[in-house]
Design an enzyme around this catalytic site. Sequence first.
Site, mmCIF file in Angstrom:
data_model
loop_
_atom_site.group_PDB
_atom_site.id
_atom_site.type_symbol
_atom_site.label_atom_id
_atom_site.label_comp_id
_atom_site.label_asym_id
_atom_site.label_seq_id
_atom_site.Cartn_x
_atom_site.Cartn_y
_atom_site.Cartn_z
ATOM 1 N N GLY A 9 0.902 -1.042 -0.101
ATOM 2 C CA GLY A 9 -0.036 -0.095 0.036
ATOM 3 C C GLY A 9 0.809 1.459 0.056
ATOM 4 O O GLY A 9 2.057 1.073 0.127
ATOM 5 N N GLN A 10 0.147 2.404 -0.050
ATOM 6 C CA GLN A 10 1.113 3.613 -0.037
ATOM 7 C C GLN A 10 1.929 3.769 1.375
ATOM 8 O O GLN A 10 3.230 4.022 0.809
ATOM 9 C CB GLN A 10 0.139 4.881 -0.128
ATOM 10 C CG GLN A 10 -1.114 4.972 -1.370
ATOM 11 C CD GLN A 10 -1.598 6.263 -1.198
ATOM 12 O OE1 GLN A 10 -1.188 7.243 -1.761
ATOM 13 N NE2 GLN A 10 -2.889 6.308 -0.566
ATOM 14 N N ASP A 27 16.302 -10.292 6.399
ATOM 15 C CA ASP A 27 15.991 -11.443 6.968
ATOM 16 C C ASP A 27 15.321 -10.827 8.581
ATOM 17 O O ASP A 27 14.838 -11.706 9.124
ATOM 18 C CB ASP A 27 17.109 -12.433 7.328
ATOM 19 C CG ASP A 27 18.117 -12.028 8.203
ATOM 20 O OD1 ASP A 27 18.271 -10.662 8.188
ATOM 21 O OD2 ASP A 27 19.092 -12.576 8.335
ATOM 22 N N ASP A 38 -3.538 -13.649 3.421
ATOM 23 C CA ASP A 38 -4.852 -12.731 3.222
ATOM 24 C C ASP A 38 -5.266 -12.498 4.867
ATOM 25 O O ASP A 38 -5.570 -13.148 5.728
ATOM 26 C CB ASP A 38 -6.007 -13.636 2.768
ATOM 27 C CG ASP A 38 -7.338 -12.986 2.677
ATOM 28 O OD1 ASP A 38 -7.511 -11.882 3.036
ATOM 29 O OD2 ASP A 38 -8.156 -13.778 2.263
ATOM 30 N N THR A 64 -9.511 0.811 2.605
ATOM 31 C CA THR A 64 -9.366 2.060 2.540
ATOM 32 C C THR A 64 -10.209 2.792 1.728
ATOM 33 O O THR A 64 -10.121 3.934 1.238
ATOM 34 C CB THR A 64 -7.900 2.527 2.267
ATOM 35 O OG1 THR A 64 -7.620 1.808 1.295
ATOM 36 C CG2 THR A 64 -6.883 2.060 3.361
ATOM 37 N N TYR A 127 -16.270 3.338 7.016
ATOM 38 C CA TYR A 127 -14.955 3.427 7.031
ATOM 39 C C TYR A 127 -14.466 4.122 8.263
ATOM 40 O O TYR A 127 -13.629 3.449 9.031
ATOM 41 C CB TYR A 127 -14.296 4.178 5.667
ATOM 42 C CG TYR A 127 -12.991 4.417 5.998
ATOM 43 C CD1 TYR A 127 -11.870 3.427 5.847
ATOM 44 C CD2 TYR A 127 -12.389 5.860 6.299
ATOM 45 C CE1 TYR A 127 -10.446 3.750 5.896
ATOM 46 C CE2 TYR A 127 -11.267 6.023 6.411
ATOM 47 C CZ TYR A 127 -10.026 5.263 6.320
ATOM 48 O OH TYR A 127 -8.725 5.222 6.284
ATOM 49 N N LYS A 131 -12.506 2.098 11.555
ATOM 50 C CA LYS A 131 -11.237 2.669 11.911
ATOM 51 C C LYS A 131 -11.282 3.019 13.506
ATOM 52 O O LYS A 131 -10.356 2.802 14.274
ATOM 53 C CB LYS A 131 -10.849 4.032 11.270
ATOM 54 C CG LYS A 131 -10.479 3.434 9.730
ATOM 55 C CD LYS A 131 -9.455 2.612 9.490
ATOM 56 C CE LYS A 131 -7.974 3.294 9.777
ATOM 57 N NZ LYS A 131 -6.871 2.180 9.535
ATOM 58 N N TRP A 152 -5.600 12.404 4.158
ATOM 59 C CA TRP A 152 -5.315 12.975 2.831
ATOM 60 C C TRP A 152 -3.944 12.280 2.291
ATOM 61 O O TRP A 152 -3.101 13.062 1.962
ATOM 62 C CB TRP A 152 -5.453 14.417 2.547
ATOM 63 C CG TRP A 152 -6.810 15.142 2.747
ATOM 64 C CD1 TRP A 152 -7.733 14.560 3.763
ATOM 65 C CD2 TRP A 152 -7.287 16.201 2.428
ATOM 66 N NE1 TRP A 152 -8.928 15.419 3.417
ATOM 67 C CE2 TRP A 152 -8.622 16.515 2.881
ATOM 68 C CE3 TRP A 152 -6.701 17.315 1.620
ATOM 69 C CZ2 TRP A 152 -9.243 17.722 2.623
ATOM 70 C CZ3 TRP A 152 -7.369 18.534 1.370
ATOM 71 C CH2 TRP A 152 -8.764 18.569 2.027
#
Length: 298
Positions: A9-10, A27, A38, A64, A127, A131, A152
């Site tokens: 992800g970002q 390692d 998953d 997200t 969402y 969260k 943002w």
Amino acid sequence: MILVLGSNGQVGFELTQQLKAAGIAHDRLLTPKREQLDLTDLKKVSTYLQQHQPQVIINAAAYTQVDKAESEPALAELLNHQLPAVLADYIQQHDAYLLHYSTDYVYAGQGDHAQAEDAPLNPQSVYAKTKRAGEKAIRARTEHAAILRTCWVYSARGHNFMNTMLTLAQQRGALRIVNDQIGAPTSASFIAQISRAVLDKKLTGIYNLAHGGETSWYGFAQAIFSEAHALGLLTKVPSVTPIPTADYPTPAKRPLNSRLDCSALQDALGIADWPHWRSGLTNEMNRLKQQDVKHVSV
Ligand SMILES: NC(=O)c1ccc[n+]([C@@H]2O[C@H](COP(=O)([O-])OP(=O)(O)OC[C@H]3O[C@@H](n4cnc5c(N)ncnc54)[C@H](OP(=O)(O)O)[C@@H]3O)[C@@H](O)[C@H]2O)c1
């Protein structure tokens, strides 16, 4: 052993890159991708933790997609609430440390002042509610955790407002962008940089984390187009019309005030020079240019 969840992800990607660049040996770093683990399978997550026994978990994984969450509440609940609970249980039982991310959307988001960590909460969307439930689940289980509420988020890589704007600029000559939601665009690389400092100090508790300054989505779009044009990433700048949120209905309700007061984190880390969102944008634009990402034009 450091475990990074959501390393594709970002934020997770930037943090993984920065940890590697800082000399964390391969390692000592676990970065399982979705295909390997998953995160909706909580039993598998527990087994994975028992097998690898990480001393530090960075949870940059989340559901997200703010609007889509309205029609997939169970999945959002699983990833944003139940997964952090499992991680926090492990942390508490193994005397380990958790770094987790949350959102400005947990705040009431009213008025026009920067919200500190103790500002009123009132998550409005699926969402935001999931969260917030994730934050509470962590806080109820362990004190060995830092929760960074950010806002943002964007990056040269990934699905985000900046990249969407650059794509739309290629397709359209005119855009209408919301100008009454106010916040600070925050680059994933800045979040990663501050996260490393948080990890070094093993800070605990809830902190806001956003770039300095403020703007609207409209202001952000204008800055994106002007910087992209100056760097030769855009041959022509589209015309942008400011519109109120009421004229751009979305499935999920978003707060108008996303301003975050980050002084607690700034003080805890002893960082006097907190970068403005414009400098974050310039950095990301330069990275886009260096990557020689396709030049876009209208
Ligand atoms: N983006 C924002 O504007 C924003 C604003 C405020 C707060 N935040 C918070 O900041 C944190 C990082 O956000 P971000 O923008 O970096 O998120 P992101 O780019 O959407 O990345 C989320 C990560 O979670 C992974 N993931 C989701 N479901 C998974 C599953 N079932 N199994 C395995 N991995 C799964 C994704 O994997 P894939 O890559 O395989 O999809 C991805 O790597 C999150 O906690 C988010 O709530 C974000």
